[in-house]
Design a protein around this motif. Structure first.
Motif, mmCIF file in Angstrom:
data_model
loop_
_atom_site.group_PDB
_atom_site.id
_atom_site.type_symbol
_atom_site.label_atom_id
_atom_site.label_comp_id
_atom_site.label_asym_id
_atom_site.label_seq_id
_atom_site.Cartn_x
_atom_site.Cartn_y
_atom_site.Cartn_z
ATOM 1 N N CYS A 39 60.674 12.674 -3.122
ATOM 2 C CA CYS A 39 59.706 13.455 -2.337
ATOM 3 C C CYS A 39 58.523 12.610 -1.849
ATOM 4 O O CYS A 39 57.656 13.128 -1.134
ATOM 5 C CB CYS A 39 59.197 14.627 -3.170
ATOM 6 N N LEU A 191 62.497 19.471 -4.644
ATOM 7 C CA LEU A 191 63.620 18.760 -4.031
ATOM 8 C C LEU A 191 64.212 19.550 -2.865
ATOM 9 O O LEU A 191 64.543 18.983 -1.821
ATOM 10 C CB LEU A 191 64.698 18.483 -5.086
ATOM 11 N N ASN A 194 61.704 19.476 0.007
ATOM 12 C CA ASN A 194 61.724 18.168 0.660
ATOM 13 C C ASN A 194 62.926 18.035 1.600
ATOM 14 O O ASN A 194 62.825 17.463 2.680
ATOM 15 C CB ASN A 194 61.763 17.066 -0.407
ATOM 16 N N SER A 195 64.073 18.590 1.185
ATOM 17 C CA SER A 195 65.296 18.451 1.978
ATOM 18 C C SER A 195 65.248 19.246 3.276
ATOM 19 O O SER A 195 65.990 18.952 4.211
ATOM 20 C CB SER A 195 66.513 18.887 1.148
#
Length: 205
Positions: A39, A191, A194-195
């Motif tokens: 991240c 996560l 962030n994706s």
């Protein structure tokens, strides 16, 4: 338990808790470092952000009770967009139970060693599978691991009497389990955010 079996039983119970503590610490450090790298945030800032939810998790041993604080902090301190946090944290509370899964596997090994029963490798694999499946629906209930321990013992052919040792220290084991369960949900939310480009790094800092 000590009154019935004797003070010698305290040593193995402390070792059981010690292994749990070491496991939780290692998993938490590894997850924080990997998440921070992916991240692109400073891992040194994360422990303070985890503090409030961790205190609630440790004192109540319930992911459900810690959920409102964890959700609020995920949005306001970690910078995860609200819609992402609402979804991932809700799913994580019931299904993302890294602490419980690890605890139940250690529980199997402890019962095996305490009772002097040697489980074959295939039974240990079955036990690991059952441990993961049993995290669903039990982690929000304080003391639910007593039921899990009974199920695991009877399913794997371990003496039910060995459960008494685990129940004697289960509150403390629950503290470690819940700590990792709650914090793991936040890490997964980061996560996912962030994706899909939904992580506000300015707010995080």
């Amino acid at each position: 338990v000590a009154g019935t079996i004797g003070l010698a039983v305290i040593g193995p119970m402390i070792k059981y808790l010690g292994i749990l503590l070491v496991g939780v610490t290692i998993v938490m450090i590894v997850m924080v470092l990997i998440t921070a790298a992916i991240c692109k945030v400073n891992p040194a800032l994360m422990p303070k952000k985890f503090l409030d939810m961790s205190m609630i998790a440790l004192t109540t041993t319930s992911s459900a009770i810690a959920f409102p604080t964890a959700l609020k902090d995920t949005i306001e301190k970690f910078g995860v967009r609200r819609d992402i946090a609402n979804f991932t944290m809700s799913v994580g509370m019931t299904m993302g139970s890294a602490g419980a899964a690890m605890s139940y596997v250690i529980m199997i090994l402890f019962m095996q060693q305490a009772s002097g029963v040697e489980l074959p490798a295939i039974k240990l694999l079955v036990g690991i599978f059952l441990a993961v499946m049993l995290t669903l629906g039990t982690i929000t209930v304080p003391g639910g691991s007593a039921v899990v321990a009974t199920f695991l013992a009877t399913s794997l052919g371990l003496p039910v009497e060995s459960i008494a040792l685990i129940i004697g220290v289960d509150w403390f084991a629950g503290m470690f389990r819940t700590f990792l369960n709650v914090n793991n949900d936040v890490i997964v939310s980061m996560l996912v955010a962030n994706s899909v480009d939904a992580l506000d790094r300015d707010l995080h800092y």
